[in-house]
Motif scaffolding. Structure first.
Motif, PDB file in Angstrom:
ATOM      1  N   ILE A   1      38.682  42.812  42.227  1.00 32.71           N
ATOM      2  CA  ILE A   1      37.986  41.858  41.775  1.00 32.71           C
ATOM      3  C   ILE A   1      37.776  41.504  40.290  1.00 32.71           C
ATOM      4  CG2 ILE A   1      35.620  40.553  42.198  1.00 32.71           C
ATOM      5  CD1 ILE A   1      35.621  41.348  44.924  1.00 32.71           C
TER       6      ILE A   1
ATOM      7  N   THR B   1      39.607  36.773  49.678  1.00 35.57           N
ATOM      8  CA  THR B   1      40.023  38.366  49.077  1.00 35.57           C
ATOM      9  C   THR B   1      39.362  39.299  50.155  1.00 35.57           C
ATOM     10  OG1 THR B   1      39.917  37.198  46.937  1.00 35.57           O
ATOM     11  CG2 THR B   1      39.942  39.657  47.144  1.00 35.57           C
ATOM     12  N   CYS B   2      37.979  39.290  50.446  1.00 31.93           N
ATOM     13  CA  CYS B   2      37.393  40.235  51.099  1.00 31.93           C
ATOM     14  C   CYS B   2      37.917  40.760  52.470  1.00 31.93           C
ATOM     15  CB  CYS B   2      35.859  40.271  51.005  1.00 31.93           C
ATOM     16  SG  CYS B   2      35.193  40.349  49.351  1.00 31.93           S
TER      17      CYS B   2
ATOM     18  N   GLY C   1      32.099  42.926  47.797  1.00 31.41           N
ATOM     19  CA  GLY C   1      32.533  41.834  47.203  1.00 31.41           C
ATOM     20  C   GLY C   1      31.368  40.879  46.530  1.00 31.41           C
TER      21      GLY C   1
ATOM     22  N   THR D   1      37.943  32.624  39.735  1.00 34.22           N
ATOM     23  CA  THR D   1      38.592  32.116  40.538  1.00 34.22           C
ATOM     24  C   THR D   1      39.243  30.754  39.816  1.00 34.22           C
ATOM     25  OG1 THR D   1      37.423  32.545  42.442  1.00 34.22           O
ATOM     26  CG2 THR D   1      38.882  30.734  42.726  1.00 34.22           C
TER      27      THR D   1
ATOM     28  N   LYS E   1      40.784  39.385  38.746  1.00 25.92           N
ATOM     29  CA  LYS E   1      40.191  37.910  38.805  1.00 25.92           C
ATOM     30  C   LYS E   1      39.116  37.815  37.726  1.00 25.92           C
ATOM     31  CE  LYS E   1      37.324  36.548  42.132  1.00 25.92           C
ATOM     32  NZ  LYS E   1      37.089  35.895  43.355  1.00 25.92           N
ATOM     33  N   GLU E   2      38.046  38.467  37.870  1.00 29.05           N
ATOM     34  CA  GLU E   2      37.104  38.093  36.810  1.00 29.05           C
ATOM     35  C   GLU E   2      37.215  38.111  35.177  1.00 29.05           C
ATOM     36  OE1 GLU E   2      34.565  36.370  37.473  1.00 29.05           O
ATOM     37  OE2 GLU E   2      34.503  36.892  39.736  1.00 29.05           O
TER      38      GLU E   2
ATOM     39  N   ASN F   1      42.972  33.201  37.592  1.00 28.53           N
ATOM     40  CA  ASN F   1      43.623  34.405  37.889  1.00 28.53           C
ATOM     41  C   ASN F   1      45.180  34.421  38.039  1.00 28.53           C
ATOM     42  OD1 ASN F   1      42.510  33.429  40.153  1.00 28.53           O
ATOM     43  ND2 ASN F   1      43.355  35.065  41.343  1.00 28.53           N
TER      44      ASN F   1
ATOM     45  N   MET G   1      36.570  34.212  47.048  1.00 35.17           N
ATOM     46  CA  MET G   1      36.414  36.039  47.125  1.00 35.17           C
ATOM     47  C   MET G   1      36.027  36.054  48.652  1.00 35.17           C
ATOM     48  SD  MET G   1      32.258  36.569  47.798  1.00 35.17           S
ATOM     49  CE  MET G   1      32.492  38.043  48.233  1.00 35.17           C
TER      50      MET G   1
ATOM     51  N   GLU H   1      30.422  39.768  42.995  1.00 36.91           N
ATOM     52  CA  GLU H   1      30.348  38.127  42.757  1.00 36.91           C
ATOM     53  C   GLU H   1      29.229  37.920  42.485  1.00 36.91           C
ATOM     54  OE1 GLU H   1      32.964  36.165  42.429  1.00 36.91           O
ATOM     55  OE2 GLU H   1      34.442  37.419  43.203  1.00 36.91           O
TER      56      GLU H   1
ATOM     57  N   TYR I   1      41.976  41.716  51.876  1.00 39.31           N
ATOM     58  CA  TYR I   1      42.265  43.207  50.961  1.00 39.31           C
ATOM     59  C   TYR I   1      42.097  44.236  52.125  1.00 39.31           C
ATOM     60  CZ  TYR I   1      40.842  47.072  48.473  1.00 39.31           C
ATOM     61  OH  TYR I   1      40.861  48.420  47.895  1.00 39.31           O
TER      62      TYR I   1
ATOM     63  N   PRO J   1      43.950  38.839  43.684  1.00 36.31           N
ATOM     64  CA  PRO J   1      43.209  40.108  43.592  1.00 36.31           C
ATOM     65  C   PRO J   1      43.455  41.176  44.580  1.00 36.31           C
ATOM     66  CG  PRO J   1      41.853  37.955  43.598  1.00 36.31           C
ATOM     67  CD  PRO J   1      43.422  37.592  43.722  1.00 36.31           C
TER      68      PRO J   1
END
Lengths: 358, 458
Positions: free
Chosen positions: A139, A114-115, A92, A149, A143-144, A152, A111, A96, A118, A156
């Motif tokens: 991700i 998220t990490c 991640g 961030t 998201k990207e 989105n 993130m 990022e 997930y 994610p």
């Protein structure tokens, strides 16, 4: 000690100047910002003070609330769970940082949440490469591509998991392992051996006519995704998270409440086909999803009224999928589905509250 | 009594204590001759003439805003062009208001208004009062005795003890505004201090919320008389008069006790002030003088000096300016510049935080730190909803800000940015440290600009 910190600060600030005009500046700022607070001060036009909580702290609180669940996953399924969490962090951060350099923006702390979330919704037997693949998809596509961030539409972590569930149905839905028991449980194990595979999750075993004991589900010694099994830990730390105001109370309350109401009604209609509300609450991903996924502020509606609608719909869809479809679990699809509707719900609420006008 | 939103600030370091002290007479005073409405006053003294505190030094006869300025100190005039500079002899005596009477409420309305003009007191009332007929249009007078801002959790010492002065002030107000209902808005905990026949005989007490920004005049008008003070287009409703309790106190002093309007009662507070509290400061006192007498040394700083409170005031860029009647408080807070290690992981024993994630949210005894740090880096909005939870006028500050950022200012009209009262709470609570207020302000100005444009074309 103070001298040592000053020394360290000088080193960091030396690199701050060094990277000032480089294209790697956002990446370096992320690292520098991790160690030291921002130097910026409020504008002279006021307001002159800000509250203490920044996004780092805000996201750290979510991470702190999830970390007991990570510990539980190690206890039930072995150290391999932690290895997957660490792997997802490393990957991640790399992704990022790449986007930070590309977009010339600092990495946003979202993130880090998220990490950690997930891996918790993946089966414990997931191959490393598959987890990595899902995270990258989550991700990048979750998201990207929307602009990072805050922009989105989908959560994610859910995007990553859904992608895997659709692409690798066997690994994602039928390779469950029984949990370790006793002391030290999984703390002395890496993971289950391959022959242990096939134990069903509480939700699928109910469909097969062999329901799990509720007490075991509350404690968490059932098979399932890494982080979703221990209901008691999720409830305790989820409620703490809500009490800090970091997670909005309306979202878990409405989604769990609606799920419970619908499950009760269906259970009264046909107790053999439809599990009891408590079984639905403690089994599967309802609790973990309601406290940590539904409460993702970015992908939920922003209006209070919208939050109620959103939460209620998630609860209803989850139970509907669990009870009426071929899938044993419905939380993931319910969240993903309602993520899509969040902007529409907000639009409707705004139109009612402020009118359609100019 | 309550309203949606708002935030209750707990104890901050450097909060004002309920004591009123006199600040020694300064060496030099600076009186600008612009009256705040764009008119210049006529100087009525000569350079080098000796003058007593309370004697008139400038006046303006220009119709609507006619008023006079008395000298704040005894001394010699050393400059009199667009600023009057008086070198004081250090004595603190003064001339009483010429022709003052003990009970002005027995006078005719015209005579009271004239007395307001010749003493400069008109400045404590809305400046647009031009003739006695104007005073009839005032229907509600709200005395603002609400204190919820970070540095002003206590209350003015003026409300302690003897209430005859406040009561005389209320009587005079009643004689001047015969058509108006007078009410006093107070915090719940202060109600008992004002609940005496002296006060309640002349005005109704109204307990309002203990959450900031209840003391903003627009919210007071909304929550006590139920009407808007400022229309969406930015026009002020002349039938409501909101008067801070310190202004009433000073008004009563001038009108009934004959003390000329030579000073200003100010709250001077903040971690950079040695003895935070209420001070009687001579008008025209340069900020440099306050700095030397009241502020902690620069070696303990650096400090930021704010005219007004920490939420709504403006920081001063130099110490050249001087105290005027439009000041009501001065805040001095730390100007934070050092970077601290692992700031976001600290327990926060003395850190006020909107989400309950610091120790200070549990252990509330330690006074909270107050400095100008941004407390973090600027990040994208994550829709945490804190700003709309605290907004006292039920806006979505982040939504307006996003539209302004996306150059859609013109479409923000339906989100009612014109309701914003600039309390600054949205900026305060934002975890992404976004300057939301600037966006909302921009949208509001755009709305008002367009509205004025529309009006002129019709």
């Amino acid at each position: 000690m103070k001298a040592l910190i000053d020394r360290f600060r000088n080193i960091v600030e030396y690199f701050d100047r060094k990277f000032e005009h480089s294209k790697y500046r956002p990446a370096w700022d992320t690292i520098s910002g991790f160690f030291f607070s921002a130097r910026a001060v409020t504008p002279l036009s006021g307001p002159h003070i800000r509250n203490y909580t920044d996004l780092k702290r805000y996201m750290s609180v979510v991470m702190a609330a999830v970390s007991p669940t990570v510990l539980a996953s190690i206890y039930f399924f072995g150290w391999r769970c932690l290895a997957i969490v660490i792997m997802s962090y490393v990957l991640g951060i790399i992704i990022e940082l790449g986007f930070a350099i590309h977009n010339n923006e600092e990495v946003t702390e979202g993130m880090f949440v998220t990490c950690i979330l997930y891996p918790m919704i993946l089966p414990p037997t997931i191959p490393f490469w598959m987890a990595a693949f899902g995270l990258a998809v989550g991700i990048i596509l979750g998201k990207e591509v929307f602009g990072g961030t805050g922009k989105n539409i989908f959560n994610p972590a859910i995007v990553g998991r859904t992608f895997l569930a659709v692409t690798f149905p066997v690994e994602m839905a039928s390779r469950w392992v029984p949990p370790f028991a006793g002391w030290p449980g999984g703390f002395a194990q890496w993971s289950h051996t391959a022959d242990a595979v096939t134990a069903a999750t509480p939700l699928s075993s109910f469909k097969n006519g062999a329901p799990e004991q509720l007490l075991k589900m509350l404690w968490g010694s059932t098979s399932g995704s890494m982080g979703e099994t221990s209901a008691i830990i999720i409830i305790v730390f989820g409620i703490l998270l809500v009490m800090t105001r970091v997670a909005n109370w309306r979202l878990p309350l409405s989604s769990i409440g609606a799920a419970m109401v619908l499950a009760t009604v269906m259970n009264l209609i046909d107790p053999v086909r439809f599990a009891s509300p408590l079984y639905h609450l403690l089994g599967g991903g309802l609790l973990f999803g309601a406290f940590y996924m539904v409460t993702d502020p970015v992908s939920a509606p922003f209006s209070s009224q919208g939050k109620w609608i959103y939460g209620i719909m998630i609860g209803v869809i989850t139970i509907a999928i669990r009870n009426l479809s071929g899938f044993p679990e419905g939380m993931m699809f319910a969240i993903l589905f309602m993520n899509m509707f969040a902007p529409v719900i907000d639009d409707a609420v705004l139109a009612i509250r402020f009118g359609r006008g100019k | 009594m309550g309203f949606r939103g708002g935030y209750r600030f707990k104890k901050f370091e450097g909060s004002g204590k309920p004591v009123l002290r006199d600040l020694p007479v300064p060496e030099l005073v600076f009186i600008p001759l612009e009256d705040g409405y764009g008119n210049f006053l006529q100087v009525s003294v000569n350079v080098n003439s000796r003058i007593r505190a309370g004697e008139l030094i400038a006046e303006s006869s220009e119709g609507t805003h006619g008023h006079c300025i008395p000298s704040p100190v005894n001394g010699t005039v050393i400059q009199a062009d667009n600023v009057i500079v008086i070198k004081s002899d250090g004595s603190d005596s003064f001339e009483p208001v010429p022709g003052h009477i003990r009970e002005p409420w027995r006078l005719d309305k015209t005579e009271i208004l004239d007395l307001c003009r010749t003493t400069g007191c008109i400045f404590l009332l809305p400046g647009r009062l031009a003739s006695p007929t104007d005073t009839d249009s005032v229907k509600d007078i709200i005395i603002n005795a609400v204190f919820n801002s970070p540095l002003n959790q206590s209350w003015t010492p003026l409300m302690f003890g003897d209430h005859t002065l406040l009561s005389d002030g209320l009587r005079t107000l009643r004689a001047l505004f015969p058509a108006a209902k007078i009410l006093i808005a107070v915090n719940r905990r202060n109600r008992k201090h004002l609940d005496s026949p002296d006060i309640t005989g002349h005005a109704a007490l109204r307990v309002v919320s203990d959450r900031y920004p209840q003391e903003h005049q627009e919210l007071l008008a909304r929550d006590t008389v139920g009407r808007r003070l400022v229309s969406p287009e930015g026009e002020i409703d002349g039938s409501i008069l909101v008067m801070p309790v310190t202004d009433l106190f000073q008004f009563a002093e001038v009108m009934t006790r004959g003390r000329p309007l030579i000073d200003r009662i100010l709250l001077i507070a903040g971690p950079g002030v040695s003895n935070p509290g209420w001070y009687r400061v001579r008008l025209g006192t340069p900020f440099e003088d306050l700095r030397l007498r009241l502020f902690k040394g620069d070696y303990q700083g650096p400090w930021r000096v704010i005219r007004g409170d920490v939420m709504t005031g403006r920081g001063i860029e130099s110490f050249d300016s001087s105290v005027s009647l439009s000041d009501s408080s001065i805040s001095v807070i730390g100007e934070k510049t050092t970077r601290e290690l692992f700031y976001f992981l600290r327990p926060g024993f003395a850190a006020d935080s909107y989400p309950k994630v610091t120790v200070a949210n549990v252990v509330t005894l330690i006074p909270k730190k107050l400095n100008s740090s941004m407390q973090g880096g600027v990040r994208p909005c994550v829709q945490c909803n804190y700003c709309d939870e605290v907004c006292p006028v039920a806006l979505y500050p982040f939504l307006i800000w996003k539209m302004v950022e996306a150059s859609e200012v013109a479409d923000t009209g339906r989100l009612r940015p014109y309701d914003c009262i600039e309390c600054g709470l949205c900026d305060y609570v934002c975890p992404s440290k976004i300057s939301l207020l600037q966006g909302v302000r921009k949208a509001r100005e755009e709305y008002r600009r367009r509205w004025r444009g529309d009006e002129s074309t019709h």
